[in-house]
Design an enzyme around this catalytic site. Structure first.
Site, PDB file in Angstrom:
ATOM      1  CB  CYS A   1     -15.301  -0.102  11.543  1.00 57.32           C
ATOM      2  SG  CYS A   1     -15.998   1.536  11.771  1.00 57.32           S
TER       3      CYS A   1
ATOM      4  CB  THR B   1      -0.914  -0.006   1.248  1.00 56.64           C
ATOM      5  OG1 THR B   1      -1.762  -1.145   1.178  1.00 56.64           O
ATOM      6  CG2 THR B   1      -1.758   1.257   1.322  1.00 56.64           C
TER       7      THR B   1
ATOM      8  CG  HIS C   1      -0.397   0.376  -4.490  1.00 62.02           C
ATOM      9  ND1 HIS C   1      -0.142  -0.071  -5.765  1.00 62.02           N
ATOM     10  CD2 HIS C   1      -0.756  -0.738  -3.776  1.00 62.02           C
ATOM     11  CE1 HIS C   1      -0.332  -1.378  -5.821  1.00 62.02           C
ATOM     12  NE2 HIS C   1      -0.701  -1.813  -4.629  1.00 62.02           N
TER      13      HIS C   1
END
Lengths: 356, 356, 356, 356
Positions: free
Chosen positions: A111, A43, A46
């Site tokens: 969540c 991540t 990226h």
């Protein structure tokens, strides 16, 4: 005003900068952590490369990147209960709202109003980090900093691999990235009795061997479906964990799963819509999981206990340690020679590279 | 030699013929059943119409069609333990091998070597049927024949709906076919507290209402995703059961599922490969099941107990009863006016149409 | 300083007093609730009577008794996220520490450092109550106050009954106290197909009938084990829930459980050590649960949804409504004529007795 | 008529005799097995000693004792599907009826009409054995005969230990008998991260160490509850498995279990009724299992795969190999010096003692 070094995404384009910024303030229910080590995740790459995903996902710059980390609590706000000053902690990347249905039923890792550390708010490639109490994990200090830092991605591997038990089962890990390599070790530690790893790159497959894979499948040369079926009496594997994000691996994975088996979707696909053999899934009659994050904090107990008991040794996967100031070199290695890299851990204080 | 009437697929083309053929012989571990009632399934219609699925799936003609049934055991071979002469039984369509891994671990309904009654071997649209002991279900004779006959498809609905409990949950059934309508009643009987049914056809939606749906969604006019999200506080439904086989319903279903929810793939798609939002599935973090058949025989206990206790009344779904000799009319109704038909039950002995 | 009326345990002896005391202050992460209704529990009666359990369990007097309740948030501290001023809420009795292993793995209802409302800290028989954010449950205001108040004990019944699904199963509830009566209704709403209730008292058994019991067993006259076995084909019930606290009921319960069935221990015994047929438990091969509290907050979702959807109507169990000032009468009824009482709900503001 | 040697219980008194009797005949659905190895179980010793349990449990003499075994199928009746002539098999001791509720829902190991091999019908201390198809387990021939023979008791350990997963958990095994020692190895192989073994006898505790126990507790000298609590941060162990049959160990086990943990009752008590801290069980809020036999055949897959993959090595527990003709010596060792014996394996053909 006290300042610190932090790796900032300053502009909506490729790159990131190490800047001096004020040490952040805490509110009630928050802690300030002095970082010991933070590791790189895909991540982060990226975001560094500023690819199309990052362009659409990152809302505000400038901000501090990074989310896999460990450090010492140096200040704790009122209402903080999970750690106190001086405790060495890691943090969960998934910051939950605490009042949606998932948060109130043991699924806060998914969540409804999830915030991601290092994506939606300032992250961990810095000297200091502020997080709320609810994401704190008090570390077992017998574990060295580089392993404490990688507990979060190791938690992905644990959650994906052990969402149902694997003892006595045949398990296929599709994809030889760092989390796939972790997953091999996790499956081994938890009693899987026949572990397959598919991949393409000898450097990584060799790590997979060290982590405990029984059968390595080079998908550039071998037919993975045939190999798995042959080694399982023709019926297919009990468990398949898709960690490559490659559509071909995904369909192969479904073809090699025995009827009534268990399949995990973990690797993200370039496009959301992927042609998927749904009728095969129906006739298979098995259980298919989407895997996102880690259980808070069941998974962390497992991760920590596997590491501290030495039932699981992730040394082969953690291939590089560097000072945080070498961040650019670290990102370039991940981009240029991903096949030669496992996990890279960065240290704001280089003297910590050999342990506390 | 004694003979019987049987509905035979005699040629590899559209149609079927009622023929007089010898009453079949039993071997050890088998029983001969005198059929009281047998109901039509979509599978029977595919075979009757001889569509592309039937052309590739049916291996040998001539043979007898049909698999949802009930009747009386008139002869039991040596080694038969589940029923004796005079018992009224239904039969499981899935005929297991008993020695593959699934058969040896409680998953015989998805046996590696599965044979399907009325597809791979002579079926139930006949006066007599031979099946092995292992697929026998001894019926509760307080239930009338037309309901005994539809226990097999009702079992699909029970397995799909109750593979995890639904009490207190919001449940969306996608598709208003007979099994979707059964699923509404099953969800209601098992304590689902908000039941949505999507469909297109007023006749069937009206049955859905009678079966206990709280919210009917006409997908030709309404936005199902919005309606479900609005009615669930914006987070989506706890459970989504895809029974339509329509790709659009499938993707809508994933969009309306709350994170960490449960999704069942049941409706078969025209093509095996369907563009599927796999990244959404991953980020959802939920559980996705392929549903094939019914548990042998956990599901049958539930079906039988729901019917005999009258907790579940499937009268609204069983729309037609006819003599077996009217089979052509029954098939044409299923093909020409499917939207006006629930389940059709055929009786070899028309005098049984009003009960034993 | 503003004051309020509160039912206080003032001395370590029988009784309690309605006193005027200051309205309590809130801290961060806490709310002040203006109480609408609070119901009596057996625990409150033990404390009132000051029996041996109460003498050893209650640490500090004076304090305010009561824990089943509903009211309106009138003040919310910083950091409160689950409700805001004006919201109508109920509260979980189990106040967790949030940092022990159970709290961090979805089992905060059995926290290692559990505090009990109305036992370890001031409770709900008062005009105002202070509780931390983490125990708040935002109510569905379509449900009337007396039913909102009894959600906590109804939650006991839901947790005990539905810890595993009951659809299609035979379920025995041992004991006709209020939670046993609730459990009958819960089992019925969730699809149990044969429900037995054992008890001694016609008034309560009659309520059990209204709640949906199929078979009532008067243990003063009938042999419960024989009746259950006869009605289950000789093999015993799928589920037995022990809610009486009577050793004889407990051993009978084990004798009437089918092999591999599910048993819940819920009713507390006078003495901790009870002669228990452990070899029978071993040979049974089933699952035996200790039931303590309710899942936070999975159970509350089920309770609230069952009530608001009207799948479950607990009217027959809630037998009495009174002003809080009549507390002495309420306690005396529970003590003197327990067999004529279901749940009693007390209202600080008597005008709320007929709803908001 | 061909004859064989068999160890017969000939009279209702202490002892057993090796006799020459006819080789038994098979019926349909049965096989004749030429035995390679059979191991001694505590049950066999009870029968040999003719204690009060044996006197009440054994219905008919004379008959052949023994049930842990392996051998070669030499004749297979019609309808046999799980093995063919020449296959090397082991057998499940629990012979199910196949038509009760448990048999029809995946719990045939606790069949309502269970027969036990070597107790209710002729057993395995013989040159030949007849069993029905349904109890056959086709062996992995890479495993040596003495380990194939002990798969049945190892299956007890696997079932008790892995009825819920143990990866990352603390696990206490109470009792250092052979099955407790197996359980230590199983917990280790399946990823338990802190394994306690309680016992009394250095010889056996030393085997426990070799099997992978982290912490050995000598209950003659040490306080097991304190040691477990201290080593688990004061909250208690995640899993406790009672394999001693000692009431004191049982109550200690409940005291050392963390709230919400998992407990297995496996060791049989001298008396059925044992004073048990039921209120502690209730407040614990955990799951308590009665363990009887092994899952048919999920457990067998796990056992076989753990052995053949060498993830589990049970060599330390299998302490003795002898010719069947030395049976008296074997029984006397079990009776006189149980603390110096793990498992004893007997071979009808002594030449097999060093493998096929």
């Amino acid at each position: 005003m006290a300042t610190m070094m932090a790796l900032r995404k300053t502009e909506r384009k490729r790159g990131a900068e190490l800047q001096e910024i004020p040490i952040p303030e805490i509110k009630s229910n928050e802690v300030l952590i002095k970082i010991e080590a933070s590791s790189l995740c895909g991540t982060d790459v990226h975001i560094y490369e500023w690819d199309s995903w990052a362009q659409s996902r990152i809302k505000n710059v400038p901000y501090t990147v990074g989310h896999e980390t460990t450090g010492t609590v140096v200040k704790a706000g009122s209402g903080v209960g999970r750690a106190k000053e001086g405790d060495i902690v890691s943090v969960e990347t998934h910051i939950p709202c605490l009042h949606c249905k998932q948060c109130m039923t043991g699924q806060m890792h998914i969540c409804h109003n999830l915030q991601i550390l290092g994506v939606d708010r300032d992250g961990a490639f810095a000297e200091y980090l502020v997080v709320p109490d609810v994401v704190l994990w008090k570390n077992d200090t017998s574990i060295s900093p580089e392993f404490l830092s990688i507990q979060e991605p190791l938690g992905n591997a644990v959650h994906a691999t052990l969402i149902e038990p694997v003892h006595g089962k045949s398990v296929v890990i599709l994809g030889d990235g760092p989390i796939g390599l972790f997953a091999v070790g996790v499956a081994r530690a938890a009693g899987a009795t026949k572990i397959f790893l598919t991949g393409m790159e000898p450097f990584r497959m060799d790590i997979g061997k060290k982590m405990g894979a029984d059968i390595l499948i080079d998908v550039t040369k071998e037919n993975a479906v045939e190999i798995v079926k042959d080694a399982t009496g023709g019926i297919g594997a009990d468990v398949v964990i898709e960690m490559s994000g490659a559509p071909r691996a995904m369909t192969d994975g479904i073809a090699m799963l025995r009827r009534g088996g268990r399949y995990c979707f973990f690797g993200i696909y370039k496009d959301n819509l992927v042609p998927t053999p749904l009728n095969d899934i129906i006739f298979n009659g098995g259980t298919f999981y989407g895997i996102n994050g880690r259980l808070m904090f069941d998974t962390w107990f497992t991760v920590s206990n596997l590491l501290s008991s030495k039932r699981l040794d992730v040394t082969p996967v953690v291939t590089h340690k560097m000072p945080l100031t070498d961040f650019a070199k670290a990102f370039e290695m991940m981009i240029e020679t991903p096949k030669k890299v496992g996990k890279i851990v960065l240290f704001p204080d280089a003297s910590m590279m050999n342990g506390r």
